[in-house]
Design a protein around this motif. Structure first.
Motif, PDB file in Angstrom:
ATOM      1  N   LEU A 252       0.887  -0.756  -0.128  1.00  0.00           N
ATOM      2  CA  LEU A 252      -0.025   0.345  -0.428  1.00  0.00           C
ATOM      3  C   LEU A 252       0.489   0.820   0.480  1.00  0.00           C
ATOM      4  O   LEU A 252       0.936   2.386  -1.092  1.00  0.00           O
ATOM      5  CB  LEU A 252      -0.825  -0.049   1.367  1.00  0.00           C
ATOM      6  CG  LEU A 252      -1.573   1.465   1.456  1.00  0.00           C
ATOM      7  CD1 LEU A 252      -2.724   0.944   0.102  1.00  0.00           C
ATOM      8  CD2 LEU A 252      -2.980   1.308   2.888  1.00  0.00           C
ATOM      9  N   GLU A 253       1.738   1.251   0.509  1.00  0.00           N
ATOM     10  CA  GLU A 253       2.737   2.358   0.286  1.00  0.00           C
ATOM     11  C   GLU A 253       3.575   2.855  -0.331  1.00  0.00           C
ATOM     12  O   GLU A 253       3.404   4.102  -1.198  1.00  0.00           O
ATOM     13  CB  GLU A 253       3.726   2.283   1.762  1.00  0.00           C
ATOM     14  CG  GLU A 253       4.740   3.289   1.743  1.00  0.00           C
ATOM     15  CD  GLU A 253       5.954   3.104   2.351  1.00  0.00           C
ATOM     16  OE1 GLU A 253       7.123   3.566   2.583  1.00  0.00           O
ATOM     17  OE2 GLU A 253       6.295   2.023   3.012  1.00  0.00           O
ATOM     18  N   GLU A 254       3.452   1.533  -1.349  1.00  0.00           N
ATOM     19  CA  GLU A 254       4.402   1.354  -2.260  1.00  0.00           C
ATOM     20  C   GLU A 254       3.594   1.976  -3.544  1.00  0.00           C
ATOM     21  O   GLU A 254       4.102   2.855  -4.098  1.00  0.00           O
ATOM     22  CB  GLU A 254       4.851  -0.277  -2.965  1.00  0.00           C
ATOM     23  CG  GLU A 254       5.891   0.392  -3.429  1.00  0.00           C
ATOM     24  CD  GLU A 254       6.503  -0.876  -4.380  1.00  0.00           C
ATOM     25  OE1 GLU A 254       6.933  -1.257  -5.586  1.00  0.00           O
ATOM     26  OE2 GLU A 254       6.872  -1.686  -4.136  1.00  0.00           O
ATOM     27  N   LEU A 255       2.459   1.559  -3.663  1.00  0.00           N
ATOM     28  CA  LEU A 255       1.360   1.724  -4.866  1.00  0.00           C
ATOM     29  C   LEU A 255       1.087   3.634  -4.537  1.00  0.00           C
ATOM     30  O   LEU A 255       1.169   4.306  -5.063  1.00  0.00           O
ATOM     31  CB  LEU A 255       0.618   1.636  -4.579  1.00  0.00           C
ATOM     32  CG  LEU A 255      -0.935   1.704  -5.356  1.00  0.00           C
ATOM     33  CD1 LEU A 255      -0.943   1.417  -6.590  1.00  0.00           C
ATOM     34  CD2 LEU A 255      -2.374   0.979  -5.097  1.00  0.00           C
ATOM     35  N   LEU A 256       0.449   3.966  -3.166  1.00  0.00           N
ATOM     36  CA  LEU A 256       0.901   5.932  -2.827  1.00  0.00           C
ATOM     37  C   LEU A 256       1.511   6.360  -3.108  1.00  0.00           C
ATOM     38  O   LEU A 256       1.325   7.160  -3.263  1.00  0.00           O
ATOM     39  CB  LEU A 256       0.278   5.734  -0.766  1.00  0.00           C
ATOM     40  CG  LEU A 256      -1.391   4.969  -1.121  1.00  0.00           C
ATOM     41  CD1 LEU A 256      -1.676   5.552   0.013  1.00  0.00           C
ATOM     42  CD2 LEU A 256      -2.195   5.198  -2.214  1.00  0.00           C
ATOM     43  N   VAL A 257       2.778   5.941  -3.223  1.00  0.00           N
ATOM     44  CA  VAL A 257       4.173   6.894  -3.284  1.00  0.00           C
ATOM     45  C   VAL A 257       4.089   7.211  -4.142  1.00  0.00           C
ATOM     46  O   VAL A 257       4.553   8.024  -5.238  1.00  0.00           O
ATOM     47  CB  VAL A 257       5.088   6.202  -2.287  1.00  0.00           C
ATOM     48  CG1 VAL A 257       6.302   6.977  -3.064  1.00  0.00           C
ATOM     49  CG2 VAL A 257       4.834   6.062  -1.108  1.00  0.00           C
ATOM     50  N   ALA A 258       4.091   5.500  -5.322  1.00  0.00           N
ATOM     51  CA  ALA A 258       4.146   6.245  -6.860  1.00  0.00           C
ATOM     52  C   ALA A 258       2.814   7.074  -7.570  1.00  0.00           C
ATOM     53  O   ALA A 258       3.390   7.561  -8.019  1.00  0.00           O
ATOM     54  CB  ALA A 258       3.651   4.157  -7.233  1.00  0.00           C
ATOM     55  N   ILE A 259       1.481   6.310  -6.775  1.00  0.00           N
ATOM     56  CA  ILE A 259       0.411   7.574  -7.329  1.00  0.00           C
ATOM     57  C   ILE A 259       1.173   8.746  -7.433  1.00  0.00           C
ATOM     58  O   ILE A 259       0.866   9.811  -7.886  1.00  0.00           O
ATOM     59  CB  ILE A 259      -0.947   7.324  -6.224  1.00  0.00           C
ATOM     60  CG1 ILE A 259      -0.978   5.566  -6.711  1.00  0.00           C
ATOM     61  CG2 ILE A 259      -1.727   8.652  -6.691  1.00  0.00           C
ATOM     62  CD1 ILE A 259      -2.835   5.687  -6.206  1.00  0.00           C
TER      63      ILE A 259
END
Length: 340
Positions: A252-259
């Motif tokens: 979740l962290e990786e996805l939200l940071v990518a966004i």
């Protein structure tokens, strides 16, 4: 690296790759005086003759637009009763083969196949799903889900539900709908409100309300989110990225940071991903292929510029020192200029 993502000056007014149309900032352009029949004859000779003429394959597949390559594929099948992709697979090997197959595949189908590959086998390759769904426009996401339905007779969202779970699944499935707001008008009041909601859901409380981050980051328009990033820093004194990295962990962290990174700068996000794919002892060829092929008609010129700015050497020189043989030659052609 942190300083790049912390700098929000001029963020609200800078151009976004989400709205870029094919051909504007790409390194691969449509060939003038294009003749599919001529290309098919050259490809047949290269493949059917004694020994494959790799140079012909490279020159044609790196110097035609996607639309032109699809016309070549259709004409090739008509002339030979075989697909170009099948023949390329039969005549080349390894990373070079994978790269040429990617170049001969329509963009939506290529994205779709990468998503399928990420979901195959034991364990899902979440970083591939994150990269694709965080960086693609609604139009690109809908195109890849259409191909998925056509090829599998199943809905991608339904298959993804069995592969991912929790807030990460909620976020990814929201993105996979391809329904992000596309309004270009920014509501400054709403941006302040959302920034405050994010602050209240994270930094201000004990424990984090991840659902608020998912709701805002996966649904608001890119211009709206850019304004929200600015407002968030005004409220918290930190960037939203710093807060997410401090409050969350895992996929979740990786996805939200990518966004957040893609909202700020898709080219800088991909420059960083390219660097990661080539640093250290080995090369992550599948990521290198995916980024070079999927961005070569959209914004690879901007990715090159960001790469040089971030790492003080060119993408061209990174490819030159990291890759070998015909594979290296093909990537260098896609890259274009040296930026030295």
């Amino acid at each position: 690296m942190t300083s790049l993502w912390d700098d929000l000056d001029s963020l609200v007014t800078s151009p976004s790759s989400f709205t870029a149309t094919s051909g504007e900032r790409g390194t691969v352009k449509a060939k003038a005086n294009f003749d599919a029949g001529e290309d098919v004859a050259a490809l047949k000779d290269a493949i059917e003759g004694l020994g494959t003429k790799e140079k012909t394959l490279i020159d044609i597949l790196t110097h035609r637009s996607s639309a032109q390559k699809q016309l070549i594929c259709e004409a090739y099948q008509e002339a030979t009763s075989r697909t170009l992709v099948e023949d390329v697979k039969g005549d080349t090997v390894g990373d070079f083969e994978d790269l040429l197959v990617a170049l001969a595949t329509p963009p939506a189908a290529y994205d779709c196949h990468e998503v399928m590959r990420a979901m195959q086998g034991a364990g899902t390759s979440d970083s591939v799903l994150i990269e694709i769904f965080a960086s693609r426009s609604n139009k690109q996401i809908k195109a890849l889900t259409d191909v998925y339905l056509e090829e599998t007779e199943k809905k991608l969202a339904l298959d993804m539900r069995t592969e991912v779970s929790g807030d990460f699944a909620t976020a990814l499935l929201l993105l996979a709908e391809g329904e992000r707001d596309e309004n270009t008008t920014v509501d400054a009041g709403k941006a302040k409100e959302d920034a405050q909601s994010l602050y209240n859901a994270g930094e201000k409380k004990w424990g984090t309300d991840e659902s608020k981050f998912v709701e805002i980051l996966c649904q608001r328009s890119i211009p709206q989110l850019r304004q929200t990033l600015v407002e968030y820093k005004n409220i918290s004194g930190k960037t939203l990225q710093q807060s997410i990295e401090g409050e969350m962990t895992g996929d979740l962290e990786e996805l939200l940071v990518a966004i957040v990174k893609c909202v700020k700068s898709v080219p800088a996000y991909f420059a960083e991903r390219l660097y990661e794919s080539m640093k250290g002892g080995g090369t992550d060829e599948s990521s290198l292929n995916r980024i070079m092929v999927s961005r070569c008609e959209i914004d690879l010129l901007d990715i090159r510029a960001e790469f040089k700015k971030l790492y003080e050497y060119s993408l061209h020189s990174a490819i030159k020192s990291d890759c070998q043989g015909d594979y290296k030659k093909t990537l260098k052609k896609l890259c274009g200029g040296k930026d030295d």
